[in-house]
Design an enzyme around this catalytic site. Structure first.
Site, mmCIF file in Angstrom:
data_model
loop_
_atom_site.group_PDB
_atom_site.id
_atom_site.type_symbol
_atom_site.label_atom_id
_atom_site.label_comp_id
_atom_site.label_asym_id
_atom_site.label_seq_id
_atom_site.Cartn_x
_atom_site.Cartn_y
_atom_site.Cartn_z
ATOM 1 N NE ARG A 140 -3.593 -0.582 2.513
ATOM 2 C CZ ARG A 140 -4.857 -0.454 2.151
ATOM 3 N NH1 ARG A 140 -5.345 0.737 1.901
ATOM 4 N NH2 ARG A 140 -5.639 -1.489 2.029
ATOM 5 C CE1 TYR A 182 -1.932 -8.896 -0.518
ATOM 6 C CE2 TYR A 182 -3.971 -10.095 -0.120
ATOM 7 C CZ TYR A 182 -3.246 -8.923 -0.069
ATOM 8 O OH TYR A 182 -3.813 -7.783 0.431
ATOM 9 C CG ASP A 188 -12.868 3.514 1.359
ATOM 10 O OD1 ASP A 188 -13.140 2.930 0.281
ATOM 11 O OD2 ASP A 188 -12.148 3.005 2.243
HETATM 12 C C1 LIG Z 1 -7.907 -4.888 5.009
HETATM 13 C C2 LIG Z 1 -8.189 -4.153 3.744
HETATM 14 C C3 LIG Z 1 -7.753 -4.678 2.547
HETATM 15 C C4 LIG Z 1 -8.026 -4.012 1.362
HETATM 16 N N1 LIG Z 1 -7.599 -4.566 0.200
HETATM 17 C C5 LIG Z 1 -7.863 -3.929 -0.958
HETATM 18 C C6 LIG Z 1 -7.412 -4.491 -2.191
HETATM 19 O O1 LIG Z 1 -6.797 -5.554 -2.209
HETATM 20 N N2 LIG Z 1 -7.672 -3.807 -3.353
HETATM 21 C C7 LIG Z 1 -8.359 -2.615 -3.348
HETATM 22 O O2 LIG Z 1 -8.555 -2.041 -4.430
HETATM 23 N N3 LIG Z 1 -8.794 -2.075 -2.193
HETATM 24 C C8 LIG Z 1 -8.571 -2.695 -1.006
HETATM 25 N N4 LIG Z 1 -8.999 -2.153 0.165
HETATM 26 C C9 LIG Z 1 -9.774 -0.900 0.143
HETATM 27 C C10 LIG Z 1 -8.891 0.325 0.057
HETATM 28 O O3 LIG Z 1 -7.895 0.292 1.042
HETATM 29 C C11 LIG Z 1 -9.723 1.572 0.240
HETATM 30 O O4 LIG Z 1 -10.911 1.467 -0.509
HETATM 31 C C12 LIG Z 1 -8.955 2.797 -0.222
HETATM 32 O O5 LIG Z 1 -7.801 2.948 0.566
HETATM 33 C C13 LIG Z 1 -9.841 4.026 -0.132
HETATM 34 O O6 LIG Z 1 -9.062 5.155 -0.394
HETATM 35 P P1 LIG Z 1 -9.605 6.595 -0.021
HETATM 36 O O7 LIG Z 1 -8.528 7.515 -0.433
HETATM 37 O O8 LIG Z 1 -10.981 6.775 -0.539
HETATM 38 O O9 LIG Z 1 -9.763 6.583 1.571
HETATM 39 P P2 LIG Z 1 -8.647 6.424 2.685
HETATM 40 O O10 LIG Z 1 -7.631 5.435 2.286
HETATM 41 O O11 LIG Z 1 -9.377 6.182 3.965
HETATM 42 O O12 LIG Z 1 -7.930 7.834 2.742
HETATM 43 C C14 LIG Z 1 -8.549 8.940 3.342
HETATM 44 C C15 LIG Z 1 -7.494 10.006 3.602
HETATM 45 O O13 LIG Z 1 -8.157 11.153 4.108
HETATM 46 C C16 LIG Z 1 -7.528 11.599 5.295
HETATM 47 N N5 LIG Z 1 -8.588 12.219 6.095
HETATM 48 C C17 LIG Z 1 -9.534 11.622 6.838
HETATM 49 N N6 LIG Z 1 -10.342 12.517 7.365
HETATM 50 C C18 LIG Z 1 -9.912 13.722 6.952
HETATM 51 C C19 LIG Z 1 -10.373 15.031 7.145
HETATM 52 N N7 LIG Z 1 -11.445 15.298 7.904
HETATM 53 N N8 LIG Z 1 -9.715 16.049 6.531
HETATM 54 C C20 LIG Z 1 -8.629 15.815 5.764
HETATM 55 N N9 LIG Z 1 -8.146 14.569 5.563
HETATM 56 C C21 LIG Z 1 -8.800 13.540 6.136
HETATM 57 C C22 LIG Z 1 -6.920 10.357 5.902
HETATM 58 O O14 LIG Z 1 -5.859 10.676 6.770
HETATM 59 C C23 LIG Z 1 -6.474 9.622 4.644
HETATM 60 O O15 LIG Z 1 -5.200 10.044 4.228
HETATM 61 C C24 LIG Z 1 -8.738 -2.796 1.375
HETATM 62 C C25 LIG Z 1 -9.168 -2.247 2.582
HETATM 63 C C26 LIG Z 1 -8.901 -2.915 3.753
HETATM 64 C C27 LIG Z 1 -9.385 -2.329 5.047
#
Ligand SMILES: Cc1cc2nc3c(=O)[nH]c(=O)nc-3n(C[C@H](O)[C@H](O)[C@H](O)COP(=O)(O)OP(=O)(O)OC[C@H]3O[C@@H](n4cnc5c(N)ncnc54)[C@H](O)[C@@H]3O)c2cc1C
Length: 400
Positions: free
Chosen positions: A105, A215, A292
């Site tokens: 990651r 994996y 997310d």
């Molecule tokens: C165990 C596990 C395994 C996974 N495996 C896979 C996989 O194999 N393949 C795949 O495609 N996906 C996988 N996922 C899903 C994937 O990790 C997430 O869907 C992805 O990281 C979402 O990215 P995001 O940027 O939307 O949210 P996040 O990764 O949650 O990033 C949000 C960011 O916003 C910041 N933030 C939060 N609140 C605030 C705020 N109020 N103001 C400013 N910044 C803020 C946080 O610090 C963070 O940096 C997995 C998830 C988990 C839990």
């Protein structure tokens, strides 16, 4: 040129910044943490995720650090029987025009971060937690927890499952607790006996009310283990250390080979899986949700990050050369294009438990059904997810 504020500098937020910059606008990423970084272990990227990375201009850099997988291998975790494998070799790669890979990651995040740093159209602002927003006179201001206001032409909430932007936009409360606890450990590969390494496989061991997935990560130097127990938990805990005895107890129904793998784990940590129901509303005028924050899903489809990156590419294509006045309409169009696909994956990820967790006769029937499927049928089953190439041209993409 519009100024697009992005709350959150995770995989979704950084991908969005690249897409926004690529479409001729300026992106300002507001990250809550003191520095831009990603924690956690491995992440699987199906061809659709790699196609999105290609569209963002960083696909080759990610492929260079990734381990290319040869199969998704399905085992009966009780009997040790190899039920079936979806081969990820030539037939799959030719059909979906890409390999299926696993990356660390942090490696994926740092490729995106480097690309953002080298763009003159992206500002990265850490230590900036967004607390809410307000729209005034065709502009939107993000309010930070320290009282600062940041103003732009649009705001994208890419701030994860507990999104502050979503709280203001939808107010739909805390995520749903799934009732499943995940146990995670990372093992140096040189401690794994040869017959358990499966160095080019993502392996599922399905058991009654539980399963184990593993994996290789970090270029194959470690094995990532994640075991799920359908224990009905109602407490949303994160990263709680647990001992081996608890792991043995939770997964005692698995057979000898799966248990040998679990015995290798040290420093186990648990967390409760949470997600949300799909929703129809992702936008509020100049504000939209992404990743997310918009469609949090259980990780069982291994698609959350892939979907966040698809969102970003779609949004960038729509914003290409757009004037400030058209932004609300284009954000609504982005949500319309992305909603059904991501909702389907949210529900499919929940539904996968029905395949992995049966016991006794139901598990035997499942094995019979799965082992009878030819490769083409297994590919067809995932084609709508893995074979999707997000496209700027038709704004929706196409299934390969
Ligand atoms: C165990 C596990 C395994 C996974 N495996 C896979 C996989 O194999 N393949 C795949 O495609 N996906 C996988 N996922 C899903 C994937 O990790 C997430 O869907 C992805 O990281 C979402 O990215 P995001 O940027 O939307 O949210 P996040 O990764 O949650 O990033 C949000 C960011 O916003 C910041 N933030 C939060 N609140 C605030 C705020 N109020 N103001 C400013 N910044 C803020 C946080 O610090 C963070 O940096 C997995 C998830 C988990 C839990």
């Amino acid at each position: 040129m519009a100024v697009v504020l992005i709350a959150g500098g995770g995989i979704g937020g950084l991908a969005t910044a690249l897409a926004v910059a690529g479409s001729g606008h300026h992106a300002v990423v507001l990250e809550r943490a003191d520095r831009f970084a990603e924690i956690g272990a491995g992440i699987q990227l199906a061809p659709n995720g790699l196609h999105a990375l290609d569209a963002l201009g960083v696909g080759d850099a990610v492929r260079a650090t990734a381990v290319h997988m040869d199969e998704l291998r399905f085992m009966d975790g009780v009997t040790g029987e190899h039920v079936t494998s979806l081969e990820l070799t030539k037939g799959y790669r030719d059909r979906f025009a890409s390999p299926y890979v696993v990356v660390h990651r942090a490696e994926l995040h740092s490729v995106l971060l480097e690309a953002c740093r080298s763009s003159g159209s992206i500002s990265l602002v850490s230590g900036s937690a967004v607390d809410g927003y307000r729209t005034v006179d065709h502009r939107v201001s993000a309010r930070l927890t320290d009282g600062r206001m940041m103003t732009g032409d649009a705001l994208i909430g890419a701030d994860g499952i507990r999104s502050a932007v979503r709280r203001r936009l939808l107010g739909d409360g805390e995520p749903r607790v799934s009732g499943i606890t995940v146990y995670r450990a990372v093992i140096p590969m040189n401690e794994v006996p040869e017959d358990l390494r499966f160095e080019r496989s993502v392996v599922w061991w399905a058991g009654p009310g539980c399963h184990l997935v593993h994996y290789p990560i970090a270029g194959g130097s470690h094995l990532n283990l994640a075991a799920s127990s359908d224990d009905g938990t109602t407490e949303p805990v994160t990263s709680v250390p647990v001992g081996r005895d608890r792991v043995r107890h939770e997964f005692g129904a698995l057979g000898r080979t799966a248990l040998r793998l679990l015995e290798l784990g040290r420093d186990w940590k648990t967390w409760t899986l949470v997600d949300r129901d799909p929703v129809g509303t992702w936008t509020d005028g100049r504000v939209a949700l992404l990743g997310d924050a918009a469609h949090p899903m259980l990780h069982y489809a291994a698609q959350g990050a892939c979907q966040a990156m698809e969102d970003a590419v779609t949004l960038g294509a729509l914003l290409d050369g757009a004037g400030e006045a058209s932004l609300p309409g284009l954000l609504a169009e982005y949500a319309r294009v992305r909603r059904d696909r991501t909702a389907r994956i949210q529900l499919a990820a929940r539904d996968s438990i029905r395949l992995w967790h049966p016991a006794g006769a139901a598990a035997r029937d499942r094995n019979t059904m799965l082992s009878a499927l030819p490769q083409r049928a297994l590919q067809d089953h995932v084609a709508w997810m893995h074979g999707f190439r997000v496209s700027g041209a038709d704004r929706a993409g196409a299934t390969l």
